[in-house]
Structure formats: C-alpha cells, structure tokens
Design a protein around this motif. Structure first.
Motif, PDB file in Angstrom:
ATOM      1  N   HIS A 165      -5.995  13.814  -5.795  1.00 36.20           N
ATOM      2  CA  HIS A 165      -5.251  14.752  -4.565  1.00 36.20           C
ATOM      3  C   HIS A 165      -4.902  16.336  -5.180  1.00 36.20           C
ATOM      4  O   HIS A 165      -4.957  17.143  -4.243  1.00 36.20           O
ATOM      5  N   TRP A 166      -4.241  16.179  -6.259  1.00 35.98           N
ATOM      6  CA  TRP A 166      -3.542  17.349  -6.848  1.00 35.98           C
ATOM      7  C   TRP A 166      -4.590  18.168  -7.720  1.00 35.98           C
ATOM      8  O   TRP A 166      -4.159  19.259  -8.169  1.00 35.98           O
ATOM      9  N   ALA A 225      -1.927   3.008   1.579  1.00 33.08           N
ATOM     10  CA  ALA A 225      -0.907   3.434   2.408  1.00 33.08           C
ATOM     11  C   ALA A 225       0.135   4.007   1.646  1.00 33.08           C
ATOM     12  O   ALA A 225       0.859   4.929   1.748  1.00 33.08           O
ATOM     13  N   SER A 226       0.566   3.226   0.691  1.00 31.34           N
ATOM     14  CA  SER A 226       1.433   3.609  -0.461  1.00 31.34           C
ATOM     15  C   SER A 226       1.413   4.733  -1.076  1.00 31.34           C
ATOM     16  O   SER A 226       2.406   5.551  -1.604  1.00 31.34           O
ATOM     17  N   THR A 227       0.045   4.943  -1.696  1.00 29.32           N
ATOM     18  CA  THR A 227      -0.211   6.109  -2.307  1.00 29.32           C
ATOM     19  C   THR A 227      -0.219   7.295  -1.492  1.00 29.32           C
ATOM     20  O   THR A 227       0.164   8.335  -1.986  1.00 29.32           O
ATOM     21  N   ASP A 228      -0.732   7.239  -0.276  1.00 31.36           N
ATOM     22  CA  ASP A 228      -0.781   8.432   0.639  1.00 31.36           C
ATOM     23  C   ASP A 228       0.779   8.765   0.948  1.00 31.36           C
ATOM     24  O   ASP A 228       0.893   9.859   1.207  1.00 31.36           O
ATOM     25  N   ILE A 237       2.259  10.723  -1.808  1.00 29.08           N
ATOM     26  CA  ILE A 237       1.504  12.254  -2.082  1.00 29.08           C
ATOM     27  C   ILE A 237       2.225  12.995  -0.791  1.00 29.08           C
ATOM     28  O   ILE A 237       2.611  14.279  -0.999  1.00 29.08           O
ATOM     29  N   ALA A 238       2.285  12.325   0.481  1.00 27.82           N
ATOM     30  CA  ALA A 238       2.969  13.087   1.579  1.00 27.82           C
ATOM     31  C   ALA A 238       4.437  13.671   1.256  1.00 27.82           C
ATOM     32  O   ALA A 238       5.041  14.657   1.455  1.00 27.82           O
TER      33      ALA A 238
END
Length: 218
Positions: A46-47, A153-156, A159-160
């Motif tokens: 993501h980053w 969902a935990s990873t998302d 990130i949020a």
C-alpha cells in the motif's frame, strides 16, 4: 482505563521483541490491549515500500540489530529456517483463535510468535503447523473465507489508521512505530506532558525540501 492496540505480523522479529517487552511497558498502568494481526506485505504494498529482507545490506543489519536487542533484553530468539516466509497461515490461525469481530488474546499470539522465533524451525512446516493448530484449538477454521476476510479487513483498517509498519502501537489516537518507540509509549502512559502539548503535532510538520518524482518520471 487506557486502551492500547498492538499491530503485528509474526514475520517481524521486531514485533516479537516488542510483544515480549510490552507487559513491562504497561506494568503498573490500567491498560487493556488488543493484539491485531496484519499482513506486513499488505502494508508495504500500500505504501510503496520494500521490506528490510528485500535489501541485502539492510537484511544483514536488521538481524544483527535484532539479535543484539534480544541478547540485551533476555528475549529468546532464533531465526526460522527460512526468512522471509509467507506468514498468512499463521496470521489466519491467530484470527481464528478469536471470536468473530474480536482480536486474538495474548496467549494465542505468544504461542504463534514462539513457534516462529524459538527453535529455528520452518515456520510453515506442515507437521509443525498442524501441531500448533491442535495446541491452540481455534474456535474457527483458519482456512475459512470468514477468517481470510477478517485478516484482510484488519490490515485495511490498520492502513486506514496510518499504520505503515510493524510493530505499531496505537494509544490515545497516536501511532508509535517500532520496538524503540516503546519508550515513548511508556512515557505517554506516565502522563509526560510532551504528548499533550504542541510538540507532538509540531514535530510532524517539517516541510520537505526535496520530493522524489514518481517512478518512471524524469
């Protein structure tokens, strides 16, 4: 009562060191802890980052640094037979040890961390994974779609919140990255006024003098 969230991936030796040290950090304080598994590779993707093991000189330094800290702090640590490895099976196992909508307890997380970072075995060896799963007796199927989606969902969610690496501690809406940042977590729990004054926010707004162009652009 304070609430602390510990974001981790068992692939990270720094996450293991921080996990082992956390009880002493929160000792004497009224704190609840959520242990939240995340996929480190998902954060990196993501980053737009590379993991330490993907840059050979950094990989060598990382493990020297980790072994020194483990030696200094008396934390058992042996590099697994292969590293990096795919941690998905272990992260899903951690999620499966928690009821739906909740995070796994410290006991399950510790068992999984020790499976990886003690003994020098293959973290994904089928026989070892089966034995670990039987010992933990998760309430949900680690290979179920629900558990896989829970990890995503935990990873998302991490990130949020702005999480970019592991370990990361979230406390009072602030993110503290890395095992070295546990000293800051401890100071915050003790009520150090630096965290409630202007310094915390001011420190993060240094204007960049150079901005790297996107890859492929001149």
């Amino acid at each position: 009562m304070k609430h602390l969230r510990f974001y981790f991936d068992v692939i990270s030796p720094f996450a293991w060191l921080a996990f082992a040290k956390l009880p002493k950090v929160i000792e004497g304080h009224s704190v609840t802890v959520d242990y939240q598994p995340v996929l480190f590779a998902g954060l990196l993707s993501h980053w737009g980052q590379k993991g330490p093991a993907e840059i050979e000189p950094k990989r060598a330094w990382t493990f020297r640094h980790v072994y020194w800290q483990a030696h200094r702090d008396g934390v058992p640590l042996q590099t697994p037979a292969q590293h990096p490895f795919n941690p998905l099976a272990l992260l899903r196992l951690a999620m499966a040890c928690a009821p739906e909508g909740m995070t796994p307890g410290r006991h399950a997380c510790e068992k999984i961390f020790r499976h990886v970072w003690e003994g020098g075995g293959d973290a994904n060896d089928p026989a070892r994974l089966q034995a670990l799963t039987q010992a933990l007796a998760p309430g949900r199927d680690p290979n179920s779609d629900a558990v896989k989606q829970a990890l995503k969902a935990s990873t998302d969610q991490a990130i949020a919140r702005g999480v970019f690496g592991v370990p990361t501690v979230e406390l009072d809406g602030r993110l503290f990255w890395g095992v070295d940042a546990l000293d800051m977590v401890s100071a915050s729990l003790r009520g150090d006024p630096w965290f409630d004054g202007p310094d915390w926010s001011r420190a993060a707004v240094a204007p960049p003098g150079v901005v790297r162009p996107p890859k492929g652009n001149p």
